[in-house]
Design a protein around this motif. Structure first.
Motif, short mmCIF file in Angstrom:
data_model
loop_
_atom_site.label_atom_id
_atom_site.label_comp_id
_atom_site.label_asym_id
_atom_site.label_seq_id
_atom_site.Cartn_x
_atom_site.Cartn_y
_atom_site.Cartn_z
N ARG A 168 0.70 -1.21 0.07
CA ARG A 168 -0.05 0.12 -0.25
C ARG A 168 0.73 1.27 -0.07
O ARG A 168 0.42 2.30 -0.89
N GLY A 169 1.99 1.36 0.71
CA GLY A 169 2.50 2.45 0.81
C GLY A 169 3.74 2.45 2.16
O GLY A 169 3.29 1.89 2.93
N SER A 200 3.78 -0.16 -5.73
CA SER A 200 2.92 0.43 -4.98
C SER A 200 2.55 1.52 -5.77
O SER A 200 3.13 2.04 -6.62
N PRO A 201 1.31 2.08 -5.32
CA PRO A 201 0.90 3.23 -5.98
C PRO A 201 1.61 4.72 -5.65
O PRO A 201 1.24 5.78 -6.30
N GLN A 202 2.24 4.61 -4.76
CA GLN A 202 2.80 5.73 -4.10
C GLN A 202 3.86 6.35 -5.31
O GLN A 202 4.44 5.63 -5.80
N ASN A 222 -3.52 11.34 6.44
CA ASN A 222 -3.03 10.61 5.46
C ASN A 222 -3.51 10.89 4.16
O ASN A 222 -4.60 10.52 3.62
N ASP A 223 -3.11 11.88 3.41
CA ASP A 223 -3.39 12.36 2.24
C ASP A 223 -3.09 11.49 0.99
O ASP A 223 -1.98 11.76 0.13
N PHE A 275 0.06 11.77 -2.00
CA PHE A 275 0.92 10.87 -1.67
C PHE A 275 1.16 10.04 -2.79
O PHE A 275 2.39 9.58 -3.23
N ASN A 276 -0.14 9.72 -3.56
CA ASN A 276 0.17 8.85 -4.58
C ASN A 276 -0.04 9.42 -5.93
O ASN A 276 0.18 9.05 -7.23
#
Length: 226
Positions: free
Chosen positions: A84-85, A116-118, A168-169, A173-174
């Protein structure tokens, strides 16, 4: 101590509100609810399974270099870990366990990548803080996760919790406004592109030990040398 034992110990302290987490008690019910609803949705059962053809992908590493699954598979089997990150402590424990297992994986001829999508700066942080020597690839908008069938959208009440309690934005973030994540997943892909091992869990606090990857890799090696 196994990976799951470490996770269980962390979760117990976190949910008890112990330092340094000091988590407020009201956050746990919506988090449990979201996990329960994702399990009940059957989303994991629709993910790619053993015997399916894995989708090819080309993604960028934290330095902007393109990495393709085809190039990796040219050298041997591929182990892919979706996470996830770097903001997720459970994911960080899994990455650390995979790093510890890396000599065993490479000893069986495998390459390991995490997806990860980050965005790249957060992947660089993940590499640095978890002391990783395998690449983390950025999956913008979770498109590769979607191709594997593991992307899901957070429910509105969980978005509210992430944004207003955890600060947690995820869109920032992503670099993606969708509030989607991958379910934690691991795959072993043979050089023929066929999935030899698949583990997808909608409960992000459940992570199998990396040693469970080894039988699939041994089987692939035995088939190759037969």
């Amino acid at each position: 101590m196994s990976l799951q034992d470490r996770i269980d110990a962390f979760k117990a302290d976190f949910e008890a509100g112990k330092p340094p987490y000091n988590a407020p008690s009201h956050i746990h019910e919506p988090m449990h609810r979201a996990t329960r609803e994702l399990i009940e949705s059957g989303a994991a059962s629709r993910a790619l399974k053993v015997g399916d053809k894995a989708p090819a992908f080309t993604l960028k590493d934290p330095e902007g270099k393109e990495v393709s699954s085809g190039d990796l598979l040219a050298h041997g089997p591929l182990v892919v870990s979706f996470y996830r990150g770097v903001w997720c402590p459970y994911c960080n424990m899994e990455l650390q366990a995979l790093q510890e297992a890396l000599p065993d994986l490479e000893g069986l001829g495998a390459r390991l990548v995490a997806i990860s999508p980050q965005a790249a700066p957060n992947s660089r942080k993940s590499v640095r803080e978890n002391k990783l020597t395998f690449p983390i690839l950025s999956d913008p908008r979770n498109e590769v996760a979607q191709a594997f069938g593991i992307r899901f959208k957070l429910p509105d009440y969980l978005i509210d919790l992430y944004a207003n309690v955890f600060k947690n934005d995820l869109p920032g973030f992503n670099g993606d406004p969708s509030w989607t994540l991958p379910m934690p997943a691991r795959y072993v892909i043979g050089q023929d592109g066929v999935i030899a091992y698949a583990e997808v869990n909608p409960d992000y606090t459940k992570r199998p030990d990396p040693s469970q990857l080894l039988p699939a890799l041994r089987s692939l090696r035995e088939r190759q040398t037969a």
